[in-house]
Scaffold this active site. Structure first.
Site, PDB file in Angstrom:
ATOM      1  N   GLY A 237      -7.125  -2.232   3.633  1.00  0.00           N
ATOM      2  CA  GLY A 237      -7.638  -1.626   4.852  1.00  0.00           C
ATOM      3  C   GLY A 237      -6.826  -1.790   6.170  1.00  0.00           C
ATOM      4  N   CYS A 238      -7.521  -1.309   7.203  1.00  0.00           N
ATOM      5  CA  CYS A 238      -6.750  -1.203   8.586  1.00  0.00           C
ATOM      6  C   CYS A 238      -6.518  -2.584   9.139  1.00  0.00           C
ATOM      7  CB  CYS A 238      -7.388  -0.218   9.491  1.00  0.00           C
ATOM      8  SG  CYS A 238      -9.103  -0.497   9.755  1.00  0.00           S
TER       9      CYS A 238
END
Length: 355
Positions: free
Chosen positions: A158-159
């Site tokens: 994920g970011c």
């Protein structure tokens, strides 16, 4: 040869960033883009930036053409990937999943944080975790399987976990962090990180001229960060929303242990640079320099900055990324490059927009 690629969820922000990158990629040919809401609509009608660059038309998510692709990128919400990954793999299609569905190694942890059972836990042992700078061995092993003819699965990080982990991992893996101490993560993301579907929080009139914390002590990226850094139960993660389109900055406060007692800020920088030697997308700044989201916007780069607070005995490690590129689409293409035996940097921008 050109590998045929499809993007499921291509009308979303991460999906259309994949489209942008794949259309310019020297080795992938984008042949299928899907969006149930935009099925039958030309890409350039939904996103006029592609006028003159592509005549692709959106199909529905069940497009049979996906089975004819060499690789399919899934830019879909969690649980949606669970419904598509097994059938794509069974059809011989390699999958690069941008969702959270296959990131967490323990299906029980997934169920706890996402509130749904994992319907294909057997694939968790076979997938590679998609953060190349920290899990190169997994991706290399997957590339060997792919070269042998297997369809394989990458679960992209994920970011928030990407920026946080790239900032913190060298210190954690070197044993510099005080044993048992909590690691505090304060991170700020632009509005595109929330996805294309609008909400009251992401509405212009709410987000503009406003910064706020959200999902404090309960954000779903917490167990992913703990898994990457091998710090179970020790990460205090507070995400914030800022009025930006692109950009994510994670500030990680790492209490240092005895192993770091005599290290200077400059020595820490040299250790970080040695850790990331040969990795084209991580740039470690000079001691005391702070990364900026504007310095990475539009690129697949993570800028890492370090500051040593000798008074309190903590290292403040900062990571800045473009949440849509290194935090999502760019990272997915980077992983696909490795799996398909291509140059890791193929088709990926290393320079940000200067203005």
């Amino acid at each position: 040869m050109a590998y045929r690629a499809g993007v499921v969820g291509a009308a979303g922000y991460a999906g259309v960033e994949l489209v942008r990158l794949l259309l310019a990629h020297p080795d992938f040919e984008l042949t299928v883009i899907t969006s149930n809401a935009d099925a039958g609509t030309p890409l350039a009608s939904t996103y006029p930036a592609f006028t003159g660059a592509s005549d692709l038309v959106f199909s529905g998510h069940d497009a049979p053409e996906l089975a004819g692709c060499d690789v399919v990128f899934l830019a879909v919400p969690h649980t949606a990937a669970l419904a598509q990954v097994p059938s794509l793999l069974a059809a011989g299609v390699t999958v690069v999943d941008l969702s959270a569905d296959y990131r967490l190694s323990d299906p029980a942890v997934y169920e706890t944080w996402y509130g749904v059972p994992h319907t294909s836990p057997e694939l968790l042992a076979e997938r590679a975790f998609g953060l190349p700078e920290l899990f190169a061995d997994e991706l290399t092993a997957l590339a060997a399987r792919h070269a042998a003819g297997d369809a394989v699965l990458v679960a992209c990080a994920g970011c928030y976990p990407t920026a946080t982990s790239l900032a913190a991992a060298p210190a954690v893996r070197a044993g510099l962090v005080a044993p048992g101490a909590p690691v505090v993560v304060d991170a700020i993301s632009g509005v595109t990180g929330a996805g294309k579907t609008p909400s009251a929080r992401t509405h212009f009139c709410h987000a503009e001229e406003n910064v706020e914390a959200y999902n404090v002590c309960r954000h779903r990226h917490t167990p992913e960060i703990e898994q990457i850094l091998d710090l179970p139960g020790r990460v205090v993660f507070t995400p914030h929303l800022a009025p930006l389109k692109r950009g994510l900055l994670s500030t990680v406060t790492l209490p240092l242990g005895p192993a770091a007692a005599d290290l200077t800020a400059e020595e820490l920088v040299e250790r970080y640079r040695a850790f990331y030697a040969g990795r084209p997308f991580v740039h470690v700044l000079d001691a005391g320099a702070c990364p900026q989201t504007a310095s990475v916007a539009g690129s697949n780069v993570c800028q890492v900055g370090l500051a040593l607070d000798a008074r309190t005995g903590v290292l403040v490690a900062m990571g800045a990324i473009d949440n849509l590129c290194k935090g999502a689409a760019g990272q997915a293409v980077q992983c696909a490059n490795i799996v398909f035996g291509l140059s890791e940097a193929a088709g990926l921008p290393v320079m940000a927009l200067p203005v």
